[in-house]
Design an enzyme around this catalytic site. Sequence first.
Site, PDB file in Angstrom:
ATOM      1  N   GLU A 218      11.071  35.926  11.865  1.00 16.58           N
ATOM      2  CA  GLU A 218      12.385  36.307  12.375  1.00 16.58           C
ATOM      3  C   GLU A 218      13.498  35.071  12.557  1.00 16.58           C
ATOM      4  O   GLU A 218      13.047  34.190  12.944  1.00 16.58           O
ATOM      5  CB  GLU A 218      12.216  36.954  13.736  1.00 16.58           C
ATOM      6  CG  GLU A 218      13.568  37.715  14.168  1.00 16.58           C
ATOM      7  CD  GLU A 218      13.297  38.376  15.738  1.00 16.58           C
ATOM      8  OE1 GLU A 218      14.052  39.595  15.791  1.00 16.58           O
ATOM      9  OE2 GLU A 218      12.516  37.871  16.243  1.00 16.58           O
ATOM     10  N   GLY A 352      10.250  30.506  21.589  1.00 15.05           N
ATOM     11  CA  GLY A 352       9.325  30.988  22.690  1.00 15.05           C
ATOM     12  C   GLY A 352       8.246  31.666  22.432  1.00 15.05           C
ATOM     13  O   GLY A 352       7.154  31.560  22.992  1.00 15.05           O
ATOM     14  N   ALA A 353       8.407  32.742  21.565  1.00  9.54           N
ATOM     15  CA  ALA A 353       7.287  33.714  21.243  1.00  9.54           C
ATOM     16  C   ALA A 353       7.890  34.819  20.244  1.00  9.54           C
ATOM     17  O   ALA A 353       9.401  34.977  20.004  1.00  9.54           O
ATOM     18  CB  ALA A 353       6.862  34.523  22.350  1.00  9.54           C
ATOM     19  N   MET A 354       7.153  35.330  19.530  1.00 14.02           N
ATOM     20  CA  MET A 354       7.587  36.370  18.503  1.00 14.02           C
ATOM     21  C   MET A 354       6.710  37.434  18.404  1.00 14.02           C
ATOM     22  O   MET A 354       5.254  37.425  18.453  1.00 14.02           O
ATOM     23  CB  MET A 354       7.206  35.671  17.180  1.00 14.02           C
ATOM     24  CG  MET A 354       7.855  36.575  15.908  1.00 14.02           C
ATOM     25  SD  MET A 354       9.541  37.026  16.145  1.00 14.02           S
ATOM     26  CE  MET A 354       9.316  38.851  15.392  1.00 14.02           C
ATOM     27  N   HIS A 388       8.042  40.476  27.777  1.00 16.39           N
ATOM     28  CA  HIS A 388       9.205  40.565  26.969  1.00 16.39           C
ATOM     29  C   HIS A 388       8.601  41.094  25.589  1.00 16.39           C
ATOM     30  O   HIS A 388       9.065  42.126  25.082  1.00 16.39           O
ATOM     31  CB  HIS A 388       9.880  39.437  26.790  1.00 16.39           C
ATOM     32  CG  HIS A 388      10.955  39.235  25.970  1.00 16.39           C
ATOM     33  ND1 HIS A 388      12.247  39.444  26.580  1.00 16.39           N
ATOM     34  CD2 HIS A 388      11.391  39.121  24.713  1.00 16.39           C
ATOM     35  CE1 HIS A 388      13.172  39.350  25.373  1.00 16.39           C
ATOM     36  NE2 HIS A 388      12.117  39.217  24.378  1.00 16.39           N
ATOM     37  N   GLU A 389       7.355  40.267  25.207  1.00 19.30           N
ATOM     38  CA  GLU A 389       7.167  40.773  23.776  1.00 19.30           C
ATOM     39  C   GLU A 389       6.242  41.986  23.856  1.00 19.30           C
ATOM     40  O   GLU A 389       6.438  42.692  22.555  1.00 19.30           O
ATOM     41  CB  GLU A 389       6.120  39.590  23.458  1.00 19.30           C
ATOM     42  CG  GLU A 389       6.809  38.247  23.195  1.00 19.30           C
ATOM     43  CD  GLU A 389       7.965  38.188  22.684  1.00 19.30           C
ATOM     44  OE1 GLU A 389       8.329  38.734  21.626  1.00 19.30           O
ATOM     45  OE2 GLU A 389       8.833  37.322  23.040  1.00 19.30           O
ATOM     46  N   GLU A 411      16.488  42.724  21.720  1.00 18.48           N
ATOM     47  CA  GLU A 411      16.526  41.667  22.650  1.00 18.48           C
ATOM     48  C   GLU A 411      16.966  41.923  23.993  1.00 18.48           C
ATOM     49  O   GLU A 411      16.469  41.411  25.109  1.00 18.48           O
ATOM     50  CB  GLU A 411      17.075  40.301  22.158  1.00 18.48           C
ATOM     51  CG  GLU A 411      16.412  39.826  20.787  1.00 18.48           C
ATOM     52  CD  GLU A 411      14.924  39.461  20.915  1.00 18.48           C
ATOM     53  OE1 GLU A 411      14.458  39.484  22.181  1.00 18.48           O
ATOM     54  OE2 GLU A 411      14.288  39.330  19.729  1.00 18.48           O
ATOM     55  N   ARG A 882      18.084  27.724  15.012  1.00 19.00           N
ATOM     56  CA  ARG A 882      18.827  27.990  16.166  1.00 19.00           C
ATOM     57  C   ARG A 882      18.793  26.837  17.337  1.00 19.00           C
ATOM     58  O   ARG A 882      19.927  26.701  18.029  1.00 19.00           O
ATOM     59  CB  ARG A 882      18.318  29.359  16.719  1.00 19.00           C
ATOM     60  CG  ARG A 882      17.164  29.212  17.386  1.00 19.00           C
ATOM     61  CD  ARG A 882      16.551  30.424  17.617  1.00 19.00           C
ATOM     62  NE  ARG A 882      16.250  31.525  16.527  1.00 19.00           N
ATOM     63  CZ  ARG A 882      15.570  32.729  16.525  1.00 19.00           C
ATOM     64  NH1 ARG A 882      14.947  33.192  17.741  1.00 19.00           N
ATOM     65  NH2 ARG A 882      15.183  33.176  15.464  1.00 19.00           N
TER      66      ARG A 882
END
Length: 955
Positions: A218, A352-354, A388-389, A411, A882
């Site tokens: 992503e 941080g994570a995907m 969150h994920e 998000e 980013r």
Amino acid sequence: MDIEDKSSKMHCMKGKHVAIICGVVIAVGLILGLGLGLGLKPEACNPPEDNGLLSTKPPTTSTPNVTNPSGSSVFCSAKNDENGAWTNFRLPNYVQPVHYDLDLTPEMEAEVYTGMVNISIRLEEQTTRHLWLHLRETKITEMPQLRTSSGQVIEIKRCFGYEPQEYVVIEAEEDLRPGNYFLSMKFKGYLNGSLVGFYSTTYGENGKTKYIAATDHEPTDARKSFPCFDEPNKKATYTISITHEHDYEAISNMPVEKTISLDNKWTKTIFKKSVPMSTYLVAWAVHQFKYEERISSRGIPLRVYAQPQQINTTIYAANVTKVVFDYFENYFNMNYSLPKLDKIAIPDFGTGAMENWGLITYRETNLLYDSQESAASNKQRVAAVVAHELVHQWFGNIVTMDWWDDLWLNEGFASFFEFMGVNAKEEKWQMLDQILIDDLLPVLKDDSLVSSHPITVNVSSPDEITSVFDGISYSKGASILRMLEDWISPDHFRAGCQKYLTDHYFKNAKTDDFWKAMEEVSGKPVREVMDTWTRQMGYPVLKVDLNSTVTQQRFLLDPKADPSKPSSQFSYKWNIPVKWKEGNTSSITFYNKSELAGITIMQPSDLPPDSFLKVNKDHVGFYRVNYEPQVWRTLADIMMKDHQNFNLTDRAGFIDDAFALARAGLLKYADALNLTRYLQNETEYIPWQRAVVAVSYIGQMVEDDKALYPKFQRYFGSLVKPIASELKWENDEDHIKSLLRTTVLEFACNMDDPEALGNASLLFKNWTSGISLDVNLRLLVYRFGMQNSGDEQAWNYMFEKYRTATLAQEKEKLLYGLASVKNITLLNRFLNCIKNTTLIRSQDVFTVLRYISFNSYGKTMAWDWVRLNWEYLVKRYTLNDRNLGRLISRISGTFNTELQLWQMENFFERYPDAGAGEASRKQALETTKSNIEWLKQYRDDVATWLENSEQPNFV
């Protein structure tokens, strides 16, 4: 002569800022020379002897014959052919991928991979001879093959790469009429040199180097791993197979269908066919990890993978996953749509994570927790990121935004619901209130800049797409959802979410689709209201007069900024559900943007005379509130007498609003500072956390002011002293109290409290003698112990501890400690280590630079290092990264001199291509200019108030 010196005369002649700049350039150059050794041979990083943990590279092994490309020829070379629609950034609507058969063979130690993809394509409506899809960096190794659905071969005339839009273009010898086709392509890619696409990294195990390869796609990096139609609305199904060495395992989005032993060395793992999903969610990993497993209430296996030596650190994440997974299945009234869910901690991970569907990838700090090594803040971070994920498995995966301009549908929703998820597991953590300090109040600052952007924003390049992964999409998105939920009611909000997910199951959606679902369940004009919050940047400040009349205007941090720029279709007016409370009465009064004279809040007639009208109860609205000056003074007196007249979110909101209003010139600093007197009685984490952030801006601006800064420290040191003395430098099991203790002790140390600094130094000395530290005090001791008593011997001791630590959270704390030393030589050595990937992982480079910039000795050094090494950073990370894009704004937030502004503008002129950092550069410039103006406008006001506070009769 260094880079800056070459252009200094030219820029001095422009007369951009102040005349003294030219006069000080030589002196500044000498100072920079001390900091970075300019003109001198820089001190080497001096890495210790390789112990086999990271850098040893075994010999290359052979590849199985199954997918080995013939020869080393490269097909579809890049051409500058602009005679076709492939010059458009967006893929054509008439070509739809239906299914991918993707076969991959990674050579782990050689750090390369080969692959073949067979894509089933549906051509709709239009006849064409050209097909194009995304591909970047990875090379085509044979001429692509195109067949009809019946198997008839279609001759390929040519293929070529069109690099401006990251396409590979295929031209057929004959017209392709509407129907179904199969496109086959063989390719080869590299696993090294990047943290995006399909890449590998290493870790140490019993003195040996181990490899793991995984993906991070992503937003636009699936095209780096394999040829694909890399847009979120090009959903398709996937059958993935991976050929790997016997001693590795492969995991992907779906469970394993079967494994085939090819010979005595290679195994082929074939996965089940997936549900329809976007390219950015396709994922796989090749590893030698172990896992911890939980089973959901519906029988879904939930696994957490980690290095074998760290498997005990997966237990907490596994426990959180089960509780939160079950909670969201119930809340959304929709079953998770895959047969399994894996999570894996990658040793070097750029984000941080995907949320890859069925295979969520994490940075180790966000998944692994050790009760003997991790702090309360680490535990909360793990829980929050896991939650969150998990939200994304519904919002983002089942229903995906149609295009990246609606990224917030992914998000913002995940950022909002993560607090609910953690609250389901940890009910005593005040998570439903912590959204205030984690998201809402911080992003109010970002959104008060002219360089902000609307939640829904047009994006037309990979760099622009990457740039919107920011606080506006995440935190503002979460904050306006909180406001919406409060306005239409939690029950209606939940029902609306369920309807949205059901209506767009396995499909793509736009913001209007979500508003429609909310309108249908609530009967309220949701779109009319919420469009004013998503389609224009910024937010209002509500002015409350003595007659309870409320008016709105756009809030901007810069009082000199034009509030009408850039133009907005709503003229910076908002439709606002104004929540208020007075006495025991609470209600919502709706403020329509067309009511130019404002609204009047009609209060009950039986209120006591000393009641206080609190507008924006619980700070649930995404706006600020300003009262008349005498009301602010009355509020300060009420808070001094009994601050518990207001709940902890309101207390935090009062402080944050007051200091933001003062910074914007809408409230005198005397009134904002007057409000802080009550803090000597405050005992709650959330108000203290926000108060520290609010007042620290003043400290950062006057830190170099030898006359004023000590007064600032004395006053705020006196406020934090009672709570710091009460909590002491010891710990207990209470989570919120641990967070409070860390916050106030850190603030006490920053205020030069002798007792706090003495304790930090004593514990630091004990630690360097081998005595263990409490996990919740480590970061404080590492930072302030090193800052106040650290010498080269202590620094080397800490560096060795960092090098040998295995838990990523502990390594991160030690990095902060190393960056806190008050020694230019050691800081320079630390900066030199950045280029040594054996010592500092790629994921941690920007963290190190930020930590060094927090050091008063290191602020200039970090900035200088970035400017001198910009080309190196761009080559290593690319301008699309980013984190690189945000780096300058993150290390320059306290810049407040004309020289620093000149240096920044000089740097941006030298390197005009900002990539994903375009908006961040504007933010950095705006913030620096604002800081300069702040010193001119408000330094003396703050000084006067602080001087008065030291008088015996000060009340």
